[in-house]
Enzyme design. Structure first.
Site, PDB file in Angstrom:
ATOM      1  N   ARG A  11     -11.952  -4.978  -7.827  1.00 38.19           N
ATOM      2  CA  ARG A  11     -11.826  -5.557  -6.489  1.00 38.19           C
ATOM      3  C   ARG A  11     -13.203  -5.668  -5.843  1.00 38.19           C
ATOM      4  O   ARG A  11     -13.927  -4.672  -5.752  1.00 38.19           O
ATOM      5  CB  ARG A  11     -10.907  -4.645  -5.668  1.00 38.19           C
ATOM      6  CG  ARG A  11     -10.549  -5.166  -4.311  1.00 38.19           C
ATOM      7  CD  ARG A  11      -9.561  -4.256  -3.651  1.00 38.19           C
ATOM      8  NE  ARG A  11     -10.174  -2.987  -3.211  1.00 38.19           N
ATOM      9  CZ  ARG A  11      -9.674  -2.205  -2.256  1.00 38.19           C
ATOM     10  NH1 ARG A  11      -8.547  -2.527  -1.661  1.00 38.19           N
ATOM     11  NH2 ARG A  11     -10.272  -1.084  -1.910  1.00 38.19           N
ATOM     12  N   ASP A  65       0.841  -4.284   8.976  1.00 44.32           N
ATOM     13  CA  ASP A  65      -0.277  -3.403   8.671  1.00 44.32           C
ATOM     14  C   ASP A  65      -1.510  -4.295   8.518  1.00 44.32           C
ATOM     15  O   ASP A  65      -1.583  -5.126   7.613  1.00 44.32           O
ATOM     16  CB  ASP A  65       0.014  -2.618   7.384  1.00 44.32           C
ATOM     17  CG  ASP A  65      -1.057  -1.576   7.068  1.00 44.32           C
ATOM     18  OD1 ASP A  65      -2.206  -1.752   7.516  1.00 44.32           O
ATOM     19  OD2 ASP A  65      -0.742  -0.602   6.360  1.00 44.32           O
ATOM     20  N   TYR A 119     -11.731   2.618   9.369  1.00 41.81           N
ATOM     21  CA  TYR A 119     -12.882   2.904   8.489  1.00 41.81           C
ATOM     22  C   TYR A 119     -13.192   1.795   7.502  1.00 41.81           C
ATOM     23  O   TYR A 119     -14.085   1.939   6.690  1.00 41.81           O
ATOM     24  CB  TYR A 119     -12.693   4.249   7.767  1.00 41.81           C
ATOM     25  CG  TYR A 119     -11.404   4.436   6.994  1.00 41.81           C
ATOM     26  CD1 TYR A 119     -11.222   3.856   5.750  1.00 41.81           C
ATOM     27  CD2 TYR A 119     -10.371   5.229   7.496  1.00 41.81           C
ATOM     28  CE1 TYR A 119     -10.042   4.052   5.041  1.00 41.81           C
ATOM     29  CE2 TYR A 119      -9.188   5.422   6.798  1.00 41.81           C
ATOM     30  CZ  TYR A 119      -9.028   4.831   5.563  1.00 41.81           C
ATOM     31  OH  TYR A 119      -7.867   5.014   4.872  1.00 41.81           O
ATOM     32  N   LYS A 120     -12.452   0.698   7.564  1.00 38.22           N
ATOM     33  CA  LYS A 120     -12.741  -0.411   6.641  1.00 38.22           C
ATOM     34  C   LYS A 120     -13.655  -1.421   7.342  1.00 38.22           C
ATOM     35  O   LYS A 120     -14.810  -1.132   7.603  1.00 38.22           O
ATOM     36  CB  LYS A 120     -11.423  -1.016   6.154  1.00 38.22           C
ATOM     37  CG  LYS A 120     -10.676  -0.024   5.253  1.00 38.22           C
ATOM     38  CD  LYS A 120      -9.284  -0.446   4.900  1.00 38.22           C
ATOM     39  CE  LYS A 120      -8.638   0.616   4.012  1.00 38.22           C
ATOM     40  NZ  LYS A 120      -7.183   0.644   4.109  1.00 38.22           N
ATOM     41  N   PHE A 162       0.866  -1.180   0.000  1.00 40.52           N
ATOM     42  CA  PHE A 162       0.000   0.000   0.000  1.00 40.52           C
ATOM     43  C   PHE A 162       0.905   1.234   0.000  1.00 40.52           C
ATOM     44  O   PHE A 162       1.853   1.310   0.798  1.00 40.52           O
ATOM     45  CB  PHE A 162      -0.925  -0.015   1.220  1.00 40.52           C
ATOM     46  CG  PHE A 162      -2.002   1.017   1.141  1.00 40.52           C
ATOM     47  CD1 PHE A 162      -3.158   0.778   0.412  1.00 40.52           C
ATOM     48  CD2 PHE A 162      -1.853   2.241   1.765  1.00 40.52           C
ATOM     49  CE1 PHE A 162      -4.157   1.752   0.324  1.00 40.52           C
ATOM     50  CE2 PHE A 162      -2.852   3.213   1.681  1.00 40.52           C
ATOM     51  CZ  PHE A 162      -4.004   2.965   0.958  1.00 40.52           C
TER      52      PHE A 162
HETATM   53  C1  PLP Z   1      -6.509   1.810   3.950  1.00 47.88           C
HETATM   54  C2  PLP Z   1      -5.076   1.550   4.240  1.00 47.88           C
HETATM   55  C3  PLP Z   1      -4.313   2.473   4.931  1.00 47.88           C
HETATM   56  C4  PLP Z   1      -4.950   3.766   5.343  1.00 47.88           C
HETATM   57  O1  PLP Z   1      -4.096   4.702   5.828  1.00 47.88           O
HETATM   58  P1  PLP Z   1      -4.652   6.056   6.450  1.00 47.88           P
HETATM   59  O2  PLP Z   1      -3.438   6.819   6.715  1.00 47.88           O
HETATM   60  O3  PLP Z   1      -5.412   5.715   7.694  1.00 47.88           O
HETATM   61  O4  PLP Z   1      -5.546   6.685   5.427  1.00 47.88           O
HETATM   62  C5  PLP Z   1      -3.005   2.148   5.226  1.00 47.88           C
HETATM   63  N1  PLP Z   1      -2.478   0.961   4.854  1.00 47.88           N
HETATM   64  C6  PLP Z   1      -3.195   0.051   4.167  1.00 47.88           C
HETATM   65  C7  PLP Z   1      -2.592  -1.252   3.787  1.00 47.88           C
HETATM   66  C8  PLP Z   1      -4.509   0.328   3.833  1.00 47.88           C
HETATM   67  O5  PLP Z   1      -5.221  -0.554   3.140  1.00 47.88           O
END
Ligand code: PLP
Length: 407
Positions: free
Chosen positions: A366, A194, A219-220, A125
Protein backbone atom coordinates in the site's frame (compact mmCIF):
# COMPACT_ATOMS: atom_id res chain seq x y z
CA UNK A 1 10.95 10.64 -15.56
CA UNK A 2 12.82 12.53 -12.89
CA UNK A 3 13.11 15.61 -15.05
CA UNK A 4 9.39 15.70 -15.73
CA UNK A 5 8.78 15.20 -12.03
CA UNK A 6 11.00 18.16 -11.17
CA UNK A 7 9.05 20.34 -13.59
CA UNK A 8 5.83 19.30 -11.90
CA UNK A 9 7.33 20.12 -8.50
CA UNK A 10 8.34 23.58 -9.67
CA UNK A 11 4.79 24.22 -10.86
CA UNK A 12 3.17 22.74 -7.72
CA UNK A 13 1.39 25.44 -5.68
CA UNK A 14 1.65 23.26 -2.55
CA UNK A 15 5.36 22.49 -2.88
CA UNK A 16 6.44 24.91 -0.14
CA UNK A 17 4.25 23.20 2.46
CA UNK A 18 6.80 20.39 2.60
CA UNK A 19 8.95 22.78 4.64
CA UNK A 20 6.30 22.88 7.30
CA UNK A 21 7.04 19.24 8.13
CA UNK A 22 10.00 17.67 9.82
CA UNK A 23 10.93 14.88 7.44
CA UNK A 24 14.13 12.84 7.67
CA UNK A 25 16.66 13.09 4.84
CA UNK A 26 16.62 10.31 2.31
CA UNK A 27 13.15 9.07 3.11
CA UNK A 28 10.18 8.93 0.76
CA UNK A 29 7.27 8.68 3.10
CA UNK A 30 4.30 6.89 1.58
CA UNK A 31 2.69 5.94 4.86
CA UNK A 32 1.08 9.20 5.96
CA UNK A 33 -2.20 7.31 5.72
CA UNK A 34 -1.09 5.20 8.67
CA UNK A 35 0.92 7.70 10.73
CA UNK A 36 1.07 11.25 9.42
CA UNK A 37 4.40 13.11 9.48
CA UNK A 38 5.44 15.58 12.18
CA UNK A 39 4.51 19.23 11.54
CA UNK A 40 7.44 21.47 12.46
CA UNK A 41 5.18 23.57 14.67
CA UNK A 42 4.15 20.64 16.86
CA UNK A 43 7.20 20.32 19.17
CA UNK A 44 7.12 24.03 20.01
CA UNK A 45 3.39 23.93 20.70
CA UNK A 46 3.82 20.88 22.92
CA UNK A 47 6.70 22.54 24.72
CA UNK A 48 4.46 25.51 25.41
CA UNK A 49 1.58 23.38 26.65
CA UNK A 50 3.91 21.33 28.86
CA UNK A 51 6.11 24.09 30.27
CA UNK A 52 3.76 27.06 30.43
CA UNK A 53 0.24 25.74 30.58
CA UNK A 54 0.96 22.67 32.65
CA UNK A 55 4.26 23.45 34.43
CA UNK A 56 3.71 27.10 35.26
CA UNK A 57 -0.03 27.65 35.25
CA UNK A 58 -0.93 24.22 36.58
CA UNK A 59 -4.60 23.52 37.16
CA UNK A 60 -5.57 27.10 36.32
CA UNK A 61 -5.01 26.23 32.66
CA UNK A 62 -8.32 24.42 32.48
CA UNK A 63 -9.75 27.93 32.41
CA UNK A 64 -6.91 30.24 31.42
CA UNK A 65 -5.71 28.12 28.49
CA UNK A 66 -9.25 26.84 27.84
CA UNK A 67 -8.24 23.20 28.14
CA UNK A 68 -11.85 22.50 29.00
CA UNK A 69 -12.98 23.74 25.59
CA UNK A 70 -10.23 22.05 23.59
CA UNK A 71 -12.20 19.01 22.31
CA UNK A 72 -14.91 21.31 20.96
CA UNK A 73 -12.44 23.82 19.57
CA UNK A 74 -10.44 21.27 17.59
CA UNK A 75 -13.63 19.46 16.57
CA UNK A 76 -14.94 22.77 15.26
CA UNK A 77 -11.81 23.16 13.12
CA UNK A 78 -12.15 19.64 11.72
CA UNK A 79 -15.81 20.28 10.84
CA UNK A 80 -15.26 22.31 7.65
CA UNK A 81 -12.80 19.69 6.40
CA UNK A 82 -15.58 17.10 6.40
CA UNK A 83 -18.55 19.25 5.42
CA UNK A 84 -20.04 19.68 8.87
CA UNK A 85 -20.97 22.58 11.11
CA UNK A 86 -18.53 23.35 13.95
CA UNK A 87 -20.94 22.31 16.70
CA UNK A 88 -21.51 18.91 15.06
CA UNK A 89 -17.95 17.62 15.56
CA UNK A 90 -15.97 16.87 18.71
CA UNK A 91 -12.55 15.37 19.38
CA UNK A 92 -12.65 12.42 21.76
CA UNK A 93 -11.18 9.00 22.46
CA UNK A 94 -10.18 6.67 19.62
CA UNK A 95 -12.10 5.81 16.46
CA UNK A 96 -12.95 2.45 18.01
CA UNK A 97 -14.50 3.97 21.13
CA UNK A 98 -16.41 6.54 19.08
CA UNK A 99 -17.76 3.73 16.90
CA UNK A 100 -19.05 2.05 20.03
CA UNK A 101 -20.74 5.23 21.19
CA UNK A 102 -22.34 6.05 17.85
CA UNK A 103 -23.42 2.51 16.93
CA UNK A 104 -25.05 2.38 20.38
CA UNK A 105 -26.68 5.77 19.80
CA UNK A 106 -28.10 4.59 16.47
CA UNK A 107 -29.44 1.40 18.07
CA UNK A 108 -31.16 3.45 20.77
CA UNK A 109 -32.79 5.65 18.10
CA UNK A 110 -34.00 2.58 16.20
CA UNK A 111 -35.22 0.66 19.23
CA UNK A 112 -38.88 1.55 18.87
CA UNK A 113 -38.76 0.51 15.22
CA UNK A 114 -37.53 -2.90 16.35
CA UNK A 115 -34.42 -2.63 14.18
CA UNK A 116 -31.09 -3.94 15.42
CA UNK A 117 -29.16 -5.09 12.36
CA UNK A 118 -25.90 -3.25 11.71
CA UNK A 119 -25.01 -3.61 8.04
CA UNK A 120 -21.40 -3.42 6.94
CA UNK A 121 -19.04 -5.05 4.46
CA UNK A 122 -16.77 -8.06 4.94
CA UNK A 123 -13.18 -6.84 4.97
CA UNK A 124 -14.08 -3.50 6.50
CA UNK A 125 -11.38 -2.19 8.86
CA UNK A 126 -11.37 -4.80 11.64
CA UNK A 127 -12.17 -2.49 14.53
CA UNK A 128 -15.40 -1.40 12.83
CA UNK A 129 -16.57 -5.01 12.69
CA UNK A 130 -15.23 -5.88 16.13
CA UNK A 131 -17.23 -3.06 17.69
CA UNK A 132 -20.41 -4.40 16.08
CA UNK A 133 -19.52 -7.87 17.34
CA UNK A 134 -18.98 -6.58 20.87
CA UNK A 135 -22.49 -5.15 20.88
CA UNK A 136 -23.79 -8.36 19.35
CA UNK A 137 -22.30 -10.35 22.26
CA UNK A 138 -24.28 -8.09 24.59
CA UNK A 139 -27.45 -8.99 22.71
CA UNK A 140 -27.89 -5.42 21.50
CA UNK A 141 -27.06 -5.75 17.79
CA UNK A 142 -26.97 -8.21 14.93
CA UNK A 143 -24.16 -8.00 12.42
CA UNK A 144 -24.97 -8.36 8.72
CA UNK A 145 -22.26 -8.20 6.07
CA UNK A 146 -22.76 -7.68 2.36
CA UNK A 147 -20.21 -7.18 -0.40
CA UNK A 148 -19.76 -3.70 -1.78
CA UNK A 149 -22.00 -4.24 -4.81
CA UNK A 150 -24.67 -5.93 -2.69
CA UNK A 151 -24.83 -3.32 0.09
CA UNK A 152 -27.80 -1.37 -1.23
CA UNK A 153 -29.73 -4.59 -1.82
CA UNK A 154 -29.08 -5.76 1.74
CA UNK A 155 -30.89 -2.77 3.25
CA UNK A 156 -34.27 -3.88 4.58
CA UNK A 157 -36.71 -3.16 7.40
CA UNK A 158 -34.42 -4.80 9.98
CA UNK A 159 -31.42 -2.60 9.35
CA UNK A 160 -30.87 -0.01 12.07
CA UNK A 161 -27.56 1.34 10.80
CA UNK A 162 -25.34 1.17 7.76
CA UNK A 163 -21.70 1.38 8.88
CA UNK A 164 -19.14 1.85 6.14
CA UNK A 165 -15.62 3.13 5.77
CA UNK A 166 -15.74 5.81 3.09
CA UNK A 167 -12.29 4.96 1.67
CA UNK A 168 -11.28 1.34 2.14
CA UNK A 169 -8.04 1.08 4.11
CA UNK A 170 -6.67 -1.75 2.03
CA UNK A 171 -7.84 -1.17 -1.53
CA UNK A 172 -8.49 2.56 -1.44
CA UNK A 173 -11.92 2.02 -3.02
CA UNK A 174 -14.27 4.89 -2.21
CA UNK A 175 -18.01 4.69 -1.68
CA UNK A 176 -20.48 7.12 -3.16
CA UNK A 177 -21.47 8.69 0.14
CA UNK A 178 -24.43 10.56 -1.23
CA UNK A 179 -26.03 7.61 -3.04
CA UNK A 180 -25.55 5.10 -0.22
CA UNK A 181 -26.73 7.51 2.46
CA UNK A 182 -29.87 8.08 0.43
CA UNK A 183 -30.41 4.35 -0.14
CA UNK A 184 -30.06 3.71 3.60
CA UNK A 185 -32.48 6.50 4.50
CA UNK A 186 -35.00 5.25 1.92
CA UNK A 187 -34.87 1.90 3.74
CA UNK A 188 -35.34 3.59 7.14
CA UNK A 189 -31.76 3.01 8.27
CA UNK A 190 -29.28 5.49 9.72
CA UNK A 191 -25.73 5.83 8.37
CA UNK A 192 -22.37 6.04 10.13
CA UNK A 193 -19.33 6.82 7.97
CA UNK A 194 -15.80 6.01 9.05
CA UNK A 195 -13.67 8.80 7.58
CA UNK A 196 -10.31 7.55 8.82
CA UNK A 197 -8.80 7.49 5.31
CA UNK A 198 -10.76 10.52 4.13
CA UNK A 199 -10.46 13.37 6.61
CA UNK A 200 -7.59 15.69 5.75
CA UNK A 201 -6.92 14.03 2.37
CA UNK A 202 -10.02 14.93 0.41
CA UNK A 203 -13.14 17.01 0.83
CA UNK A 204 -16.24 15.24 1.96
CA UNK A 205 -19.71 16.71 2.39
CA UNK A 206 -21.31 15.02 5.38
CA UNK A 207 -24.25 17.41 5.64
CA UNK A 208 -24.83 17.75 1.94
CA UNK A 209 -24.99 13.94 1.72
CA UNK A 210 -27.37 13.80 4.69
CA UNK A 211 -25.05 11.65 6.79
CA UNK A 212 -26.25 10.90 10.31
CA UNK A 213 -22.97 10.06 12.04
CA UNK A 214 -19.28 9.88 11.28
CA UNK A 215 -16.00 9.10 12.99
CA UNK A 216 -12.46 9.79 11.83
CA UNK A 217 -8.85 9.38 12.75
CA UNK A 218 -6.46 12.04 14.07
CA UNK A 219 -3.12 10.35 13.42
CA UNK A 220 -3.38 9.72 9.69
CA UNK A 221 -3.92 12.59 7.24
CA UNK A 222 -4.49 15.07 10.07
CA UNK A 223 -0.93 14.55 11.32
CA UNK A 224 -1.91 14.58 14.99
CA UNK A 225 0.83 12.18 16.12
CA UNK A 226 0.90 8.55 17.25
CA UNK A 227 -2.33 7.62 19.00
CA UNK A 228 -3.82 11.07 18.40
CA UNK A 229 -7.44 11.27 19.52
CA UNK A 230 -10.20 10.76 17.00
CA UNK A 231 -13.26 12.85 16.11
CA UNK A 232 -16.96 12.17 15.96
CA UNK A 233 -19.74 13.87 14.01
CA UNK A 234 -23.46 13.83 14.77
CA UNK A 235 -25.84 15.71 12.46
CA UNK A 236 -27.57 18.50 14.30
CA UNK A 237 -31.03 17.00 13.73
CA UNK A 238 -30.04 14.08 15.99
CA UNK A 239 -28.61 16.12 18.83
CA UNK A 240 -31.72 16.10 20.97
CA UNK A 241 -32.14 12.30 20.73
CA UNK A 242 -28.49 11.44 21.07
CA UNK A 243 -27.91 8.83 23.78
CA UNK A 244 -24.63 7.05 24.26
CA UNK A 245 -23.76 4.51 26.94
CA UNK A 246 -20.33 5.82 27.98
CA UNK A 247 -21.95 8.46 30.13
CA UNK A 248 -18.84 9.78 31.78
CA UNK A 249 -18.55 12.90 33.84
CA UNK A 250 -17.06 15.05 31.07
CA UNK A 251 -20.18 14.46 29.00
CA UNK A 252 -22.38 15.72 31.84
CA UNK A 253 -24.22 18.99 31.42
CA UNK A 254 -22.57 20.41 34.56
CA UNK A 255 -19.57 18.25 35.47
CA UNK A 256 -18.40 20.56 38.23
CA UNK A 257 -21.64 20.31 40.17
CA UNK A 258 -20.64 16.71 40.92
CA UNK A 259 -24.21 15.46 40.99
CA UNK A 260 -25.08 11.80 41.53
CA UNK A 261 -27.32 11.62 38.50
CA UNK A 262 -26.20 11.87 34.92
CA UNK A 263 -27.64 14.66 32.79
CA UNK A 264 -26.19 14.81 29.27
CA UNK A 265 -24.46 17.91 27.99
CA UNK A 266 -26.03 19.48 24.90
CA UNK A 267 -25.25 18.12 21.43
CA UNK A 268 -21.98 16.37 20.68
CA UNK A 269 -20.52 17.46 24.04
CA UNK A 270 -22.23 14.43 25.52
CA UNK A 271 -19.92 12.21 23.47
CA UNK A 272 -17.14 13.10 25.88
CA UNK A 273 -16.54 10.43 28.47
CA UNK A 274 -13.47 11.04 30.63
CA UNK A 275 -10.93 13.86 30.69
CA UNK A 276 -9.44 14.69 27.28
CA UNK A 277 -5.71 13.94 26.75
CA UNK A 278 -4.76 17.62 26.53
CA UNK A 279 -1.22 17.13 25.19
CA UNK A 280 -2.52 14.90 22.42
CA UNK A 281 -5.40 17.16 21.49
CA UNK A 282 -3.01 20.14 21.42
CA UNK A 283 -0.72 18.26 19.02
CA UNK A 284 -3.68 17.31 16.86
CA UNK A 285 -4.74 20.95 16.66
CA UNK A 286 -1.45 21.85 14.97
CA UNK A 287 -2.03 19.20 12.29
CA UNK A 288 -5.63 20.27 11.79
CA UNK A 289 -4.66 23.95 11.48
CA UNK A 290 -2.14 23.06 8.81
CA UNK A 291 -4.65 20.98 6.81
CA UNK A 292 -7.16 23.81 7.05
CA UNK A 293 -4.55 26.35 5.94
CA UNK A 294 -3.64 24.33 2.84
CA UNK A 295 -7.27 23.46 2.13
CA UNK A 296 -8.71 20.01 1.47
CA UNK A 297 -9.64 20.79 -2.12
CA UNK A 298 -6.05 21.60 -2.97
CA UNK A 299 -4.78 18.61 -1.01
CA UNK A 300 -7.11 16.35 -2.91
CA UNK A 301 -6.19 17.77 -6.32
CA UNK A 302 -2.53 17.16 -5.59
CA UNK A 303 -3.16 13.70 -4.18
CA UNK A 304 -4.89 12.66 -7.38
CA UNK A 305 -2.11 14.16 -9.47
CA UNK A 306 0.55 12.32 -7.43
CA UNK A 307 -1.23 9.00 -7.77
CA UNK A 308 -1.71 9.35 -11.49
CA UNK A 309 1.87 10.50 -11.93
CA UNK A 310 3.19 7.45 -10.09
CA UNK A 311 1.15 5.28 -12.41
CA UNK A 312 2.63 7.07 -15.43
CA UNK A 313 6.12 6.52 -14.07
CA UNK A 314 5.42 2.86 -13.38
CA UNK A 315 4.08 2.42 -16.89
CA UNK A 316 7.45 3.54 -18.21
CA UNK A 317 9.25 0.79 -16.29
CA UNK A 318 8.70 -2.91 -16.75
CA UNK A 319 6.99 -3.18 -13.37
CA UNK A 320 3.94 -5.32 -13.79
CA UNK A 321 2.04 -5.17 -10.53
CA UNK A 322 -1.60 -5.94 -10.07
CA UNK A 323 -3.40 -2.71 -9.08
CA UNK A 324 -6.22 -3.47 -6.67
CA UNK A 325 -7.27 0.17 -6.22
CA UNK A 326 -9.87 1.53 -8.62
CA UNK A 327 -8.44 2.67 -11.92
CA UNK A 328 -10.46 5.89 -11.85
CA UNK A 329 -8.99 8.42 -9.38
CA UNK A 330 -12.50 9.68 -8.69
CA UNK A 331 -13.41 6.31 -7.26
CA UNK A 332 -10.53 5.88 -4.90
CA UNK A 333 -8.90 7.59 -1.94
CA UNK A 334 -5.40 8.96 -1.52
CA UNK A 335 -3.54 5.70 -2.10
CA UNK A 336 -2.59 3.02 -4.60
CA UNK A 337 -2.55 -0.60 -3.52
CA UNK A 338 -0.90 -3.41 -5.41
CA UNK A 339 -1.25 -7.15 -4.99
CA UNK A 340 1.87 -9.29 -4.96
CA UNK A 341 2.31 -12.72 -3.33
CA UNK A 342 5.43 -11.44 -1.57
CA UNK A 343 4.12 -7.99 -0.80
CA UNK A 344 5.58 -8.12 2.72
CA UNK A 345 9.17 -8.73 1.57
CA UNK A 346 8.75 -6.25 -1.26
CA UNK A 347 7.66 -3.60 1.22
CA UNK A 348 10.62 -4.37 3.50
CA UNK A 349 13.06 -4.13 0.59
CA UNK A 350 11.60 -0.74 -0.33
CA UNK A 351 11.87 0.45 3.26
CA UNK A 352 15.57 -0.55 3.26
CA UNK A 353 15.93 1.84 0.31
CA UNK A 354 14.16 4.61 2.22
CA UNK A 355 10.78 4.24 0.51
CA UNK A 356 8.35 3.75 3.37
CA UNK A 357 5.04 2.29 2.30
CA UNK A 358 3.23 -0.45 4.12
CA UNK A 359 1.97 -3.97 3.88
CA UNK A 360 -1.56 -5.09 4.56
CA UNK A 361 -2.10 -8.80 5.03
CA UNK A 362 -2.09 -11.05 3.20
CA UNK A 363 -0.68 -9.68 -0.04
CA UNK A 364 -1.12 -5.92 -0.41
CA UNK A 365 1.61 -3.33 -0.89
CA UNK A 366 0.00 0.00 0.00
CA UNK A 367 1.41 3.36 -1.05
CA UNK A 368 -0.31 6.36 0.46
CA UNK A 369 -0.05 9.93 -0.77
CA UNK A 370 -0.07 12.58 1.90
CA UNK A 371 -0.17 15.51 -0.51
CA UNK A 372 0.98 18.15 1.96
CA UNK A 373 4.57 16.92 1.95
CA UNK A 374 5.13 14.63 -1.02
CA UNK A 375 6.82 15.67 -4.24
CA UNK A 376 6.36 14.48 -7.78
CA UNK A 377 10.07 13.58 -7.68
CA UNK A 378 9.21 11.18 -4.86
CA UNK A 379 6.82 9.40 -7.22
CA UNK A 380 9.46 9.08 -9.94
CA UNK A 381 11.96 7.77 -7.39
CA UNK A 382 9.43 5.31 -5.99
CA UNK A 383 8.80 3.90 -9.46
CA UNK A 384 12.55 3.54 -10.01
CA UNK A 385 13.13 1.80 -6.67
CA UNK A 386 10.19 -0.51 -7.19
CA UNK A 387 11.44 -1.47 -10.64
CA UNK A 388 14.96 -2.10 -9.31
CA UNK A 389 13.75 -4.15 -6.35
CA UNK A 390 11.64 -6.34 -8.59
CA UNK A 391 14.25 -6.71 -11.33
CA UNK A 392 17.08 -7.55 -8.94
CA UNK A 393 15.00 -9.89 -6.81
CA UNK A 394 16.58 -8.30 -3.73
CA UNK A 395 13.30 -8.67 -1.86
CA UNK A 396 14.06 -12.42 -1.70
CA UNK A 397 16.83 -11.81 0.84
CA UNK A 398 16.04 -13.54 4.17
CA UNK A 399 16.27 -10.28 6.13
CA UNK A 400 13.21 -8.99 4.29
CA UNK A 401 11.11 -12.01 5.25
CA UNK A 402 11.20 -11.54 9.03
CA UNK A 403 8.04 -10.03 10.46
CA UNK A 404 8.02 -7.52 13.29
CA UNK A 405 5.11 -7.10 15.71
CA UNK A 406 3.66 -4.20 13.72
CA UNK A 407 3.61 -4.71 9.96
C1 PLP B 1 -6.97 3.77 11.35
C2 PLP B 1 -8.40 3.37 11.37
C3 PLP B 1 -9.09 3.29 12.57
C4 PLP B 1 -8.36 3.57 13.84
O1 PLP B 1 -9.04 3.28 14.98
P1 PLP B 1 -8.44 3.67 16.40
O2 PLP B 1 -9.39 3.07 17.33
O3 PLP B 1 -8.42 5.17 16.49
O4 PLP B 1 -7.06 3.10 16.49
C5 PLP B 1 -10.43 2.97 12.52
N1 PLP B 1 -11.06 2.74 11.35
C6 PLP B 1 -10.40 2.80 10.17
C7 PLP B 1 -11.12 2.56 8.89
C8 PLP B 1 -9.05 3.10 10.15
O5 PLP B 1 -8.39 3.14 9.00
Amino acid sequence: MLERARERDVADPLAHYRDRFDLPEGVIYLDGNSLGALPKATPARLEQVVREEWGRDLIRSWNTADWIGLPQRVGGKIAPLVGAQPHEVIVADSVSVNLFKLISAALAMQKNAGRKVILSEPGNFPTDLYMIQGLEKQGLATQRLADREAIAGALDEDVALLLLTHVHYKTGARYDMSALTKAAHDAGALVLWDLSHTGGAMPVALNECGADFAVGCGYKYLNGGPGAPAYAFVAQRHHADLQQPLSGWMGHARPFEFQDDYAPAPGVDRLLCGTAPILSVAALEVGVDLAAEIGVERLWAKSQALGEFLRECLAETDVDLDLVSPDDPDRRGSQLSFRHPDAYALCQALIARGVIGDFRAPDILRLGFAPAYLRFADMAETARHLAEVLASGEWKEPRFQERAAVT
